[in-house]
Design a protein around this motif. Sequence first.
Motif, PDB file in Angstrom:
ATOM      1  N   GLY A 167       6.614  16.755  -6.990  1.00 10.03           N
ATOM      2  CA  GLY A 167       7.559  15.710  -6.622  1.00 10.03           C
ATOM      3  C   GLY A 167       7.687  15.557  -5.114  1.00 10.03           C
ATOM      4  O   GLY A 167       7.727  14.439  -4.587  1.00 10.03           O
ATOM      5  N   ARG A 168       7.743  16.671  -4.416  1.00 12.67           N
ATOM      6  CA  ARG A 168       7.842  16.608  -2.947  1.00 12.67           C
ATOM      7  C   ARG A 168       6.603  15.959  -2.341  1.00 12.67           C
ATOM      8  O   ARG A 168       6.701  15.194  -1.374  1.00 12.67           O
ATOM      9  N   ALA A 169       5.438  16.240  -2.927  1.00  9.45           N
ATOM     10  CA  ALA A 169       4.201  15.630  -2.425  1.00  9.45           C
ATOM     11  C   ALA A 169       4.230  14.114  -2.598  1.00  9.45           C
ATOM     12  O   ALA A 169       3.748  13.370  -1.736  1.00  9.45           O
ATOM     13  N   ARG A 170       4.790  13.641  -3.697  1.00 10.28           N
ATOM     14  CA  ARG A 170       4.886  12.195  -3.925  1.00 10.28           C
ATOM     15  C   ARG A 170       5.878  11.541  -2.959  1.00 10.28           C
ATOM     16  O   ARG A 170       5.686  10.400  -2.549  1.00 10.28           O
ATOM     17  N   GLY A 209      11.735   4.440   9.583  1.00 16.85           N
ATOM     18  CA  GLY A 209      11.634   5.775   9.006  1.00 16.85           C
ATOM     19  C   GLY A 209      12.857   6.047   8.141  1.00 16.85           C
ATOM     20  O   GLY A 209      13.977   5.963   8.632  1.00 16.85           O
ATOM     21  N   ARG A 210      12.638   6.367   6.887  1.00 19.34           N
ATOM     22  CA  ARG A 210      13.745   6.573   5.951  1.00 19.34           C
ATOM     23  C   ARG A 210      14.011   8.051   5.679  1.00 19.34           C
ATOM     24  O   ARG A 210      14.875   8.368   4.861  1.00 19.34           O
ATOM     25  N   GLY A 211      13.290   8.946   6.341  1.00 12.54           N
ATOM     26  CA  GLY A 211      13.513  10.369   6.098  1.00 12.54           C
ATOM     27  C   GLY A 211      13.327  10.706   4.631  1.00 12.54           C
ATOM     28  O   GLY A 211      12.359  10.289   4.002  1.00 12.54           O
ATOM     29  N   SER A 212      14.289  11.441   4.082  1.00 13.63           N
ATOM     30  CA  SER A 212      14.218  11.842   2.664  1.00 13.63           C
ATOM     31  C   SER A 212      15.172  11.022   1.803  1.00 13.63           C
ATOM     32  O   SER A 212      15.437  11.387   0.654  1.00 13.63           O
ATOM     33  N   ARG A 213      15.671   9.908   2.327  1.00 11.69           N
ATOM     34  CA  ARG A 213      16.738   9.172   1.649  1.00 11.69           C
ATOM     35  C   ARG A 213      16.288   8.363   0.437  1.00 11.69           C
ATOM     36  O   ARG A 213      17.122   7.975  -0.377  1.00 11.69           O
ATOM     37  N   GLU A 214      14.988   8.096   0.306  1.00  9.77           N
ATOM     38  CA  GLU A 214      14.514   7.235  -0.776  1.00  9.77           C
ATOM     39  C   GLU A 214      13.391   7.913  -1.566  1.00  9.77           C
ATOM     40  O   GLU A 214      12.244   7.458  -1.564  1.00  9.77           O
ATOM     41  N   PRO A 215      13.706   9.006  -2.267  1.00  8.50           N
ATOM     42  CA  PRO A 215      12.660   9.696  -3.039  1.00  8.50           C
ATOM     43  C   PRO A 215      12.198   8.876  -4.236  1.00  8.50           C
ATOM     44  O   PRO A 215      12.967   8.098  -4.803  1.00  8.50           O
ATOM     45  N   VAL A 216      10.942   9.048  -4.605  1.00  6.77           N
ATOM     46  CA  VAL A 216      10.400   8.417  -5.812  1.00  6.77           C
ATOM     47  C   VAL A 216      10.145   9.453  -6.892  1.00  6.77           C
ATOM     48  O   VAL A 216       9.715   9.120  -7.996  1.00  6.77           O
ATOM     49  N   LEU A 232       0.857  -1.172   0.000  1.00 11.64           N
ATOM     50  CA  LEU A 232       0.000   0.000   0.000  1.00 11.64           C
ATOM     51  C   LEU A 232       0.900   1.229   0.000  1.00 11.64           C
ATOM     52  O   LEU A 232       1.747   1.390   0.879  1.00 11.64           O
ATOM     53  N   ASP A 233       0.731   2.072  -0.999  1.00 20.64           N
ATOM     54  CA  ASP A 233       1.507   3.307  -1.107  1.00 20.64           C
ATOM     55  C   ASP A 233       0.564   4.457  -0.777  1.00 20.64           C
ATOM     56  O   ASP A 233      -0.325   4.785  -1.562  1.00 20.64           O
ATOM     57  N   VAL A 234       0.769   5.056   0.399  1.00 19.04           N
ATOM     58  CA  VAL A 234      -0.180   6.035   0.924  1.00 19.04           C
ATOM     59  C   VAL A 234       0.419   7.431   0.856  1.00 19.04           C
ATOM     60  O   VAL A 234       1.369   7.749   1.588  1.00 19.04           O
ATOM     61  N   PRO A 235      -0.104   8.308  -0.003  1.00 15.95           N
ATOM     62  CA  PRO A 235       0.441   9.670  -0.100  1.00 15.95           C
ATOM     63  C   PRO A 235       0.090  10.501   1.124  1.00 15.95           C
ATOM     64  O   PRO A 235      -0.866  10.214   1.842  1.00 15.95           O
ATOM     65  N   SER A 236       0.853  11.550   1.348  1.00 14.11           N
ATOM     66  CA  SER A 236       0.694  12.348   2.565  1.00 14.11           C
ATOM     67  C   SER A 236      -0.641  13.083   2.618  1.00 14.11           C
ATOM     68  O   SER A 236      -1.161  13.339   3.708  1.00 14.11           O
ATOM     69  N   ASP A 237      -1.217  13.423   1.462  1.00  7.32           N
ATOM     70  CA  ASP A 237      -2.483  14.156   1.512  1.00  7.32           C
ATOM     71  C   ASP A 237      -3.626  13.279   2.004  1.00  7.32           C
ATOM     72  O   ASP A 237      -4.680  13.778   2.393  1.00  7.32           O
ATOM     73  N   VAL A 238      -3.412  11.957   2.005  1.00 12.14           N
ATOM     74  CA  VAL A 238      -4.394  11.032   2.554  1.00 12.14           C
ATOM     75  C   VAL A 238      -4.100  10.731   4.018  1.00 12.14           C
ATOM     76  O   VAL A 238      -5.005  10.600   4.845  1.00 12.14           O
ATOM     77  N   SER A 239      -2.835  10.648   4.361  1.00  6.88           N
ATOM     78  CA  SER A 239      -2.454  10.074   5.657  1.00  6.88           C
ATOM     79  C   SER A 239      -2.128  11.091   6.752  1.00  6.88           C
ATOM     80  O   SER A 239      -2.609  10.966   7.886  1.00  6.88           O
ATOM     81  N   PHE A 240      -1.283  12.102   6.438  1.00  3.54           N
ATOM     82  CA  PHE A 240      -0.788  12.998   7.491  1.00  3.54           C
ATOM     83  C   PHE A 240      -0.729  14.435   6.993  1.00  3.54           C
ATOM     84  O   PHE A 240      -0.464  14.702   5.824  1.00  3.54           O
TER      85      PHE A 240
END
Length: 217
Positions: free
Chosen positions: A200-203, A185-192, A103-111
Amino acid sequence: MISKAAALALALAVGVAGCANMSETQSTTAKGAGIGAVGGAVLGAAVGGKSGAAKGAVIGAGAGAVGGYIWSKRMEDQKRQMEQATQGTGVGVTQTADNRLKLDVPSDVSFDTGRADIKPNFRPILDHFAQGLSANPTTRVTIIGHTDSTGTDAINNPLSYNRADSVRNYLTARGVDARRITVDGRGSREPVADNASAEGRARNRRVEIFVAEPASG
């Protein structure tokens, strides 16, 4: 000496795995057997020559067949259930190459930005998810939080972990055994996506949830 035993075992396993009428579970098992056979043959040859390679291939095939994850009917049922529960929400539901449900949950749905509190519209999704986990108690869950590159690691690393931990706490409050769940928690280390754009930041601000059913379970 090694190549004949290993190649034969691998060819048989992969050939069987390609049968048109084979289920996902059977195909994965057969492929695992082939990979295990190669490893077993190499190890066996190192200690016992030709006979060792042959014996190692057989043993390795057995080990490979029971390793990794399977895609059972219960996993397929949970995937279908989550596809229905998340329809139109932006949450991605997929089967990974190694037979995990993702499940890939974007931030606008989750937090909300900078927060680790679960949003109200994320709760019904997690409720359905918890029900699916209860129906298949042998599965293991991995929850990984991610952030975009805005801010420092000192902020992003704990934030990403706390978001994953919030999901775990929500699931355990609904009866899922905490021992089944691993968080990171991977922080910003694994951007998609590219952090240079707002899109891009939202993703990149996301939570990934993986469900795996061990083949030996």
